[in-house]
Design a protein around this motif. Sequence first.
Motif, PDB file in Angstrom:
ATOM      1  N   VAL A 166       0.829  -1.208   0.000  1.00  0.00           N
ATOM      2  CA  VAL A 166       0.000   0.000   0.000  1.00  0.00           C
ATOM      3  C   VAL A 166       0.862   1.256   0.000  1.00  0.00           C
ATOM      4  O   VAL A 166       0.627   2.191  -0.785  1.00  0.00           O
ATOM      5  N   THR A 167       1.890   1.294   0.851  1.00  0.00           N
ATOM      6  CA  THR A 167       2.747   2.483   0.897  1.00  0.00           C
ATOM      7  C   THR A 167       3.552   2.636  -0.395  1.00  0.00           C
ATOM      8  O   THR A 167       3.775   3.750  -0.869  1.00  0.00           O
ATOM      9  N   THR A 168       3.970   1.522  -0.975  1.00  0.00           N
ATOM     10  CA  THR A 168       4.714   1.584  -2.236  1.00  0.00           C
ATOM     11  C   THR A 168       3.828   2.140  -3.348  1.00  0.00           C
ATOM     12  O   THR A 168       4.256   3.002  -4.124  1.00  0.00           O
ATOM     13  N   LEU A 169       2.593   1.657  -3.416  1.00  0.00           N
ATOM     14  CA  LEU A 169       1.667   2.160  -4.432  1.00  0.00           C
ATOM     15  C   LEU A 169       1.373   3.636  -4.220  1.00  0.00           C
ATOM     16  O   LEU A 169       1.242   4.398  -5.181  1.00  0.00           O
ATOM     17  N   ARG A 170       1.263   4.044  -2.952  1.00  0.00           N
ATOM     18  CA  ARG A 170       0.990   5.468  -2.688  1.00  0.00           C
ATOM     19  C   ARG A 170       2.132   6.334  -3.189  1.00  0.00           C
ATOM     20  O   ARG A 170       1.926   7.437  -3.680  1.00  0.00           O
ATOM     21  N   GLU A 171       3.358   5.811  -3.088  1.00  0.00           N
ATOM     22  CA  GLU A 171       4.508   6.563  -3.572  1.00  0.00           C
ATOM     23  C   GLU A 171       4.554   6.593  -5.095  1.00  0.00           C
ATOM     24  O   GLU A 171       5.038   7.548  -5.696  1.00  0.00           O
ATOM     25  N   ILE A 172       4.044   5.537  -5.722  1.00  0.00           N
ATOM     26  CA  ILE A 172       4.082   5.445  -7.178  1.00  0.00           C
ATOM     27  C   ILE A 172       3.016   6.309  -7.832  1.00  0.00           C
ATOM     28  O   ILE A 172       3.277   7.031  -8.789  1.00  0.00           O
ATOM     29  N   LEU A 173       1.800   6.213  -7.321  1.00  0.00           N
ATOM     30  CA  LEU A 173       0.656   6.814  -8.004  1.00  0.00           C
ATOM     31  C   LEU A 173       0.576   8.311  -7.778  1.00  0.00           C
ATOM     32  O   LEU A 173       0.904   8.821  -6.715  1.00  0.00           O
ATOM     33  N   GLY A 174       0.115   9.008  -8.795  1.00  0.00           N
ATOM     34  CA  GLY A 174      -0.167  10.431  -8.659  1.00  0.00           C
ATOM     35  C   GLY A 174      -1.557  10.616  -8.087  1.00  0.00           C
ATOM     36  O   GLY A 174      -2.076   9.767  -7.368  1.00  0.00           O
ATOM     37  N   ASN A 175      -2.223  11.713  -8.446  1.00  0.00           N
ATOM     38  CA  ASN A 175      -3.537  12.010  -7.888  1.00  0.00           C
ATOM     39  C   ASN A 175      -4.659  11.953  -8.910  1.00  0.00           C
ATOM     40  O   ASN A 175      -5.743  12.471  -8.663  1.00  0.00           O
ATOM     41  N   ASP A 176      -4.394  11.346 -10.053  1.00  0.00           N
ATOM     42  CA  ASP A 176      -5.448  11.196 -11.053  1.00  0.00           C
ATOM     43  C   ASP A 176      -6.167   9.875 -10.819  1.00  0.00           C
ATOM     44  O   ASP A 176      -5.586   8.808 -10.935  1.00  0.00           O
ATOM     45  N   ARG A 177      -7.460   9.946 -10.471  1.00  0.00           N
ATOM     46  CA  ARG A 177      -8.211   8.746 -10.107  1.00  0.00           C
ATOM     47  C   ARG A 177      -8.284   7.747 -11.257  1.00  0.00           C
ATOM     48  O   ARG A 177      -8.251   6.536 -11.034  1.00  0.00           O
ATOM     49  N   GLU A 178      -8.393   8.236 -12.491  1.00  0.00           N
ATOM     50  CA  GLU A 178      -8.504   7.330 -13.628  1.00  0.00           C
ATOM     51  C   GLU A 178      -7.231   6.484 -13.775  1.00  0.00           C
ATOM     52  O   GLU A 178      -7.299   5.269 -14.007  1.00  0.00           O
ATOM     53  N   ILE A 179      -6.076   7.119 -13.624  1.00  0.00           N
ATOM     54  CA  ILE A 179      -4.811   6.386 -13.702  1.00  0.00           C
ATOM     55  C   ILE A 179      -4.711   5.394 -12.548  1.00  0.00           C
ATOM     56  O   ILE A 179      -4.299   4.247 -12.726  1.00  0.00           O
ATOM     57  N   THR A 180      -5.125   5.825 -11.357  1.00  0.00           N
ATOM     58  CA  THR A 180      -5.089   4.950 -10.187  1.00  0.00           C
ATOM     59  C   THR A 180      -5.929   3.709 -10.414  1.00  0.00           C
ATOM     60  O   THR A 180      -5.484   2.580 -10.164  1.00  0.00           O
ATOM     61  N   ARG A 181      -7.160   3.887 -10.888  1.00  0.00           N
ATOM     62  CA  ARG A 181      -8.044   2.754 -11.134  1.00  0.00           C
ATOM     63  C   ARG A 181      -7.436   1.791 -12.162  1.00  0.00           C
ATOM     64  O   ARG A 181      -7.495   0.568 -12.007  1.00  0.00           O
ATOM     65  N   ARG A 182      -6.860   2.357 -13.203  1.00  0.00           N
ATOM     66  CA  ARG A 182      -6.280   1.533 -14.264  1.00  0.00           C
ATOM     67  C   ARG A 182      -5.130   0.678 -13.720  1.00  0.00           C
ATOM     68  O   ARG A 182      -5.013  -0.509 -14.046  1.00  0.00           O
ATOM     69  N   GLU A 183      -4.293   1.275 -12.876  1.00  0.00           N
ATOM     70  CA  GLU A 183      -3.171   0.536 -12.301  1.00  0.00           C
ATOM     71  C   GLU A 183      -3.654  -0.535 -11.330  1.00  0.00           C
ATOM     72  O   GLU A 183      -3.108  -1.648 -11.290  1.00  0.00           O
ATOM     73  N   LEU A 184      -4.677  -0.219 -10.536  1.00  0.00           N
ATOM     74  CA  LEU A 184      -5.209  -1.204  -9.598  1.00  0.00           C
ATOM     75  C   LEU A 184      -5.854  -2.375 -10.333  1.00  0.00           C
ATOM     76  O   LEU A 184      -5.738  -3.534  -9.910  1.00  0.00           O
ATOM     77  N   GLU A 185      -6.534  -2.085 -11.432  1.00  0.00           N
ATOM     78  CA  GLU A 185      -7.131  -3.153 -12.235  1.00  0.00           C
ATOM     79  C   GLU A 185      -6.047  -4.050 -12.832  1.00  0.00           C
ATOM     80  O   GLU A 185      -6.188  -5.274 -12.880  1.00  0.00           O
ATOM     81  N   LYS A 186      -4.954  -3.433 -13.276  1.00  0.00           N
ATOM     82  CA  LYS A 186      -3.839  -4.205 -13.843  1.00  0.00           C
ATOM     83  C   LYS A 186      -3.235  -5.130 -12.788  1.00  0.00           C
ATOM     84  O   LYS A 186      -2.972  -6.311 -13.063  1.00  0.00           O
ATOM     85  N   LEU A 187      -3.036  -4.615 -11.583  1.00  0.00           N
ATOM     86  CA  LEU A 187      -2.464  -5.423 -10.516  1.00  0.00           C
ATOM     87  C   LEU A 187      -3.415  -6.541 -10.085  1.00  0.00           C
ATOM     88  O   LEU A 187      -2.983  -7.664  -9.794  1.00  0.00           O
TER      89      LEU A 187
END
Length: 340
Positions: A166-187
Amino acid sequence: MGSLKAHEVARFLVRPDITEGIFLAYGPDSGLVRETAQRLIKQLSGDDPESASVVTLDGSEVDADPSILAVEARTMSLFGGKRIVRVRGASKSIVMTLTELRDDAGGAAIVLEAGNLTPKDALRALVEAAKLGRALPCYPDSDETLQLLIRESFNQQGIRVDADVVTTLREILGNDREITRRELEKLSLYAAKSKVLTREDVLLLCADNGMLVIDAILDATGGGHAERLELALNRALSSGVDPQRLLAMATMHFASLRRWRTEVDTGKSPRMVLDSSRPKPHFSRASGLEQQLRLWSDSALATASERILQATGESRRRPALADPILRRALLAICIMAASH
């Protein structure tokens, strides 16, 4: 009043207090605006979403012919289900048409998507004042909301994650929800069979979006590599990484260097200090961190930390200038490292 606070939007989307009228999703996070509209439409469609009639219009279409919005809103659904009209890129040019529909939408739901609107914006003001109107602000995720989103996404898929995912992902992701959702779906897709996700998995699949870039920024700054710093900063900022988050990461980085430097000053080798550190730095950064511990004295690290603190305060007072404030501060520290 139809104005909600940002923290109230998630609860509203689960149980809207009205099912017809005008709904306005707006804010600087375009990905979150789209997601909010989509979730709202799904909720308004009811138990039989296939019977709902959802019409999507582009803002430019409505600007060219404002009457099309009223026509679509008042057209009866062919199958008798909910009538929903979605307008992407809505602007104040449709205020006159919405004024006609404000008090009587004929049972239809009009879902508008817009950018960041001030309280005085005519479109926002109209929706907030309407009895059958709800304005839903969509602002970038905070640390708390992003971490909650990450945990909920994996919990829903039954995926067990290592403690540092969780902390690693928080460091990776920016603040765009669409990008966040896409990365979470990929994982989630990656871990669909194993039902386990590690930090190494995250770095392998998502590092291009931020974590390695952030590490590159920190190590280029601490190591005195100006050209690398410029390239990494350009990459991070163009990907939507928040400048204030980078300043926060820099604060943590130089605080760690100073703590490790204190141990080095007692006679321990940089490698020994890093190996005994908890959490232990990723092996890929070991040599670079060793070099930084040899470059910096405690007093110089204190000066660098103070410079970052000043930049952080200035960026909060003048958020529109956060990018150049960040660049100026990190470049100055990078030059300090290069001169040692």
